[in-house]
Design an enzyme around this catalytic site. Structure first.
Site, PDB file in Angstrom:
ATOM      1  N   ARG A 184      -1.839 -17.844  40.843  1.00  0.00           N
ATOM      2  CA  ARG A 184      -1.931 -17.616  41.931  1.00  0.00           C
ATOM      3  C   ARG A 184      -3.604 -17.352  42.359  1.00  0.00           C
ATOM      4  O   ARG A 184      -4.120 -17.882  42.247  1.00  0.00           O
ATOM      5  CB  ARG A 184      -2.000 -15.362  41.864  1.00  0.00           C
ATOM      6  N   LYS A 329       5.190 -12.245  42.422  1.00  0.00           N
ATOM      7  CA  LYS A 329       4.666 -10.978  42.321  1.00  0.00           C
ATOM      8  C   LYS A 329       4.642 -10.221  44.010  1.00  0.00           C
ATOM      9  O   LYS A 329       4.188  -9.930  44.104  1.00  0.00           O
ATOM     10  CB  LYS A 329       3.051 -11.677  42.335  1.00  0.00           C
ATOM     11  N   HIS A 348       3.752  -2.173  36.123  1.00  0.00           N
ATOM     12  CA  HIS A 348       3.492  -2.972  35.584  1.00  0.00           C
ATOM     13  C   HIS A 348       3.826  -2.999  34.514  1.00  0.00           C
ATOM     14  O   HIS A 348       2.659  -2.937  34.012  1.00  0.00           O
ATOM     15  CB  HIS A 348       2.118  -4.178  36.862  1.00  0.00           C
ATOM     16  N   SER A 366      -2.524  -9.398  31.534  1.00  0.00           N
ATOM     17  CA  SER A 366      -2.128 -10.708  30.767  1.00  0.00           C
ATOM     18  C   SER A 366      -3.402 -11.410  29.876  1.00  0.00           C
ATOM     19  O   SER A 366      -4.637 -11.359  29.996  1.00  0.00           O
ATOM     20  CB  SER A 366      -2.500 -11.918  31.800  1.00  0.00           C
ATOM     21  N   LYS A 370       1.760  -7.712  26.111  1.00  0.00           N
ATOM     22  CA  LYS A 370       2.358  -6.972  27.017  1.00  0.00           C
ATOM     23  C   LYS A 370       3.716  -7.878  26.642  1.00  0.00           C
ATOM     24  O   LYS A 370       4.562  -6.896  26.216  1.00  0.00           O
ATOM     25  CB  LYS A 370       2.498  -6.797  28.453  1.00  0.00           C
ATOM     26  N   THR A 371       4.258  -8.761  26.696  1.00  0.00           N
ATOM     27  CA  THR A 371       5.150  -9.597  26.967  1.00  0.00           C
ATOM     28  C   THR A 371       5.417  -9.723  25.498  1.00  0.00           C
ATOM     29  O   THR A 371       6.996  -9.346  24.490  1.00  0.00           O
ATOM     30  CB  THR A 371       5.336 -10.938  27.521  1.00  0.00           C
ATOM     31  N   ASP A 385       8.176  -7.023  32.247  1.00  0.00           N
ATOM     32  CA  ASP A 385       6.691  -6.679  33.554  1.00  0.00           C
ATOM     33  C   ASP A 385       7.460  -5.863  34.237  1.00  0.00           C
ATOM     34  O   ASP A 385       6.308  -5.288  35.447  1.00  0.00           O
ATOM     35  CB  ASP A 385       7.076  -8.554  34.248  1.00  0.00           C
ATOM     36  N   ARG A 450       3.765 -21.712  31.752  1.00  0.00           N
ATOM     37  CA  ARG A 450       4.672 -20.537  31.919  1.00  0.00           C
ATOM     38  C   ARG A 450       5.919 -20.751  31.466  1.00  0.00           C
ATOM     39  O   ARG A 450       6.281 -21.640  32.019  1.00  0.00           O
ATOM     40  CB  ARG A 450       4.741 -20.162  32.964  1.00  0.00           C
TER      41      ARG A 450
END
Length: 666
Positions: A184, A329, A348, A366, A370-371, A385, A450
């Site tokens: 991003r 996003k 988030h 990141s 988390k994932t 997410d 990704r």
């Protein structure tokens, strides 16, 4: 042979239709035989086609993409391209209106289907707008083909035929490149500041919302729309956000690349054929003209990239970047604005649910896990997410997962590994040119590789992606300083403090010039996407946690026994044991002791985790170095929080005082 055929001018033989029929005897059976004993003739009436193209068209069964809506329902990944009877002319008129120029009276002339197809289909007439007509340009003389809600198979074909850098990997995933931008561009994101947003949104120091005016947005919108209208074809996705049927948002994404269309097909919620038929006018529209740069001489532009959001017009414009995550996003930011207006907390976070209905939220930046931790084969995955927490419970905003896949392995993350198959988008990965096997350890293109896949690719995903109120709120931090405990229980004020702080740490080597761990703070664990002041989201979180009796936890997935370079990363197996103990409720009954400085409550033991690492100081050989590092991190927390000290929550500001008291004390 000569008696049955006729010689043509070239000396070849051709058979007459009658001769062909008589060449072989037909199969017959005795009269009166039972139907079960009949040997049926395998000849059939001639298929009604005149060309090879018509014959090929018979292979394609008409269908439409769907998202399973019932618990345990099957997934139908159909096609809806040029052959789908969705909303016909109404849909074409709606898309034409979306693509209408600001300076011309009508939207573009649209034709459904691939421009390379020989099939001729009806086009939509011009759609008038409220803007007076200007001089006619050449763009009004051409047709624009739209590829509407294509299936993954159709999008594969489009990508491989027309987009350089698109390949099918050995597992069936589509590998593609996002161009020069592999992440991003937050410094190029702009939000229109008008009379409404000036008072509602978070502006100023620490805010991700960089202002632009309405006129500049319209200049960029015109540039994007003109570019999209100049193309022979554009991809259009009509989809939903939020699995809560009472609060879902209709979104339309207009893009120039099949890769972007497939990405959003995976990441948004896929409508059923009936929903697509009655989709109507979208609530929000994205114009992704990322292959075309913005005009750097335009006011507010600082580079050739610009990602612009206009909440009043409910539109987003992307110029100068092809990184697909900008769309995902950007829509998340929109939900951060729209949902709190409905008294719904946007988060988030990852989210999963146990077999007994216990729900856990996972917050983390990141690299914190988390994932990975929310994707647990022993629990149902609600989402990895983005979520909403309403009075009814939690719901996933998205229809897919966007997982980092650097250093991905089957052993560590089997569910994500197995989800990388046909239909999945792999961004910027490196693969063997012959076998097409992906090397997930290769960072040649970027470290930010990704995988985007539909959530139903995770076997234990909960469809529909909704659940009851959470029992546990887990804040994840990858502490590269090595001074935070692997697990701490938080009271409500501490939960708000660490939620607003949103801490993790970069390690040396991840960025040029970084020689030691560097603290990173992102308010609400997603400062780049929030629209309102962080304390507003924190207050909503505290209110919901208190009402539902949820418990807050701080889990360090980073280093122990020293900072990065001296200590070691806490084993994922230990972190999973800690998370299991949170889910089971056993940690609620554990005995705790409180640390100095941060005042965190640490359990004396956790089953399956070495007790010596639970207390960080015990794992350090150099106790003085530990104390110095702890004070350093505490100072970084305090300095970061100065941004929020002037903002009072509530009329009397008492809650603000409680939050400040929950921070480090030294």
């Amino acid at each position: 042979m000569a008696g049955n055929g006729n010689e043509n001018a070239d000396g070849d033989f051709s058979f007459s239709a009658a001769a062909a029929r008589d060449a072989l005897p037909r199969i017959t059976t005795e009269k009166g035989a039972k139907s079960a004993d009949v040997c049926h003739d395998d000849t059939a009436p001639r298929v009604n086609f005149q060309t090879i193209d018509e014959l090929h068209s018979l292979q394609k069964k008409r269908s439409a993409p769907t998202t399973p809506l019932k618990e345990g329902g099957g997934v139908v990944m159909g096609t809806s391209g040029p052959t789908t009877p969705s909303s016909g002319e109404t849909m074409l008129q709606s898309v034409s209106a979306s693509l209408a120029s600001l300076t011309r009276e009508t939207g573009p002339k649209l034709i459904r289907g691939d421009p390379t197809s020989a099939a001729k289909v009806a086009h939509v007439p011009h759609t008038p707008t409220s803007v007076p007509a200007a001089d006619v340009s050449d763009s009004g003389l051409k047709f624009t083909h739209i590829l509407h809600n294509l299936s993954p198979a159709e999008l594969y074909e489009q990508a491989i035929k027309y987009e350089k850098g698109s390949f099918v990997t050995s597992t069936g995933a589509l590998a593609t490149l996002s161009g020069a931008k592999t992440g991003r561009s937050p410094k190029d994101k702009r939000v229109v500041k008008d009379e409404t947003t000036a008072s509602e949104l978070w502006w100023g120091k620490g805010s991700p919302n960089i202002e632009m005016d309405e006129q500049t947005f319209l200049v960029n919108r015109e540039r994007a729309v003109d570019y999209l209208n100049s193309l022979d074809k554009v991809f259009v996705n009509d989809q939903y956000l939020n699995w809560d049927p009472e609060n879902r948002i209709k979104v339309r994404i207009v893009s120039a690349r099949a890769y972007h269309s497939l990405f959003m097909h995976n990441m948004c919620i896929r409508p059923t054929p009936e929903e697509l038929e009655n989709f109507g006018t979208p609530d929000f529209t994205i114009y992704n003209a990322g292959k075309f740069p913005c005009n750097r001489y335009t006011h507010y532009m600082t580079s050739s990239t610009s990602v612009d959001i206009n909440l009043g017009r409910r539109e987003m414009v992307i110029l100068g970047t092809q990184y697909a995550g900008e769309m995902k996003k950007g829509l998340f930011g929109v939900m951060h604005y729209l949902m709190p207006k409905r008294k719904i907390l946007s988060l988030h976070s990852g989210c999963n649910m146990g077999k007994e209905g216990d729900v856990a939220l996972f917050f983390g930046l990141s690299g914190t896990g988390k994932t990975t931790l929310s994707t647990d084969h022993n629990r149902y995955l609600i989402g990895d997410d983005e979520h909403c927490w309403s009075d009814a419970g939690v719901s996933n905003i998205e229809g897919g997962c966007y997982a980092k896949c650097i250093d991905l392995s089957r052993e560590k993350e089997p569910d994500i590994w197995n989800a990388i198959k046909f239909g999945t988008v792999l961004e910027n990965v490196v693969f063997d040119e012959h076998t097409r096997e992906v090397d997930y350890n290769d960072k040649s293109v970027t470290e930010n590789t990704r995988a985007a896949y539909p959530i139903e690719y995770i076997p234990n995903s909960k469809i529909p992606c909704i659940g009851p109120h959470p029992k546990n709120v887990i804040l994840l931090a990858c502490d590269a300083f090595g001074v935070l405990p692997p697990i701490s229980k938080l009271d409500l004020a501490q939960t708000m403090y660490h939620f607003i702080s949103g801490y993790t740490a970069l390690v040396a080597g991840t960025e040029e010039g970084v020689k030691e761990p560097r603290a990173t703070f992102s308010a609400c664990f997603g400062a780049a996407f929030i629209m309102l002041h962080p304390t507003k989201y924190a207050a909503m979180l505290a209110e919901k946690m208190q009402a539902q009796g949820a418990t807050g936890w701080l889990v360090n997935t980073g280093w122990s026994g020293g900072s990065y370079g001296a200590g070691s990363r806490i084993k994922l197996a230990y972190t999973r044991k800690i998370i299991d103990a949170i889910h089971s409720g056993s940690l609620l009954n554990a005995t705790y002791h409180k640390t100095e400085i941060f005042g965190l409550e640490i359990p004396n033991e956790v089953e399956g985790v070495p007790s010596e690492i639970l207390e960080p100081m015990n794992a350090w050989e150099d106790k003085e170095a530990y104390k110095d590092t702890l004070l350093k991190l505490a100072g970084l927390f305090r300095n970061n929080f100065e941004t929020f000290t002037s903002h009072k929550i509530g009329d009397d500001g008492k809650l603000t005082e409680e939050i400040l008291a929950a921070g480090p004390n030294f």
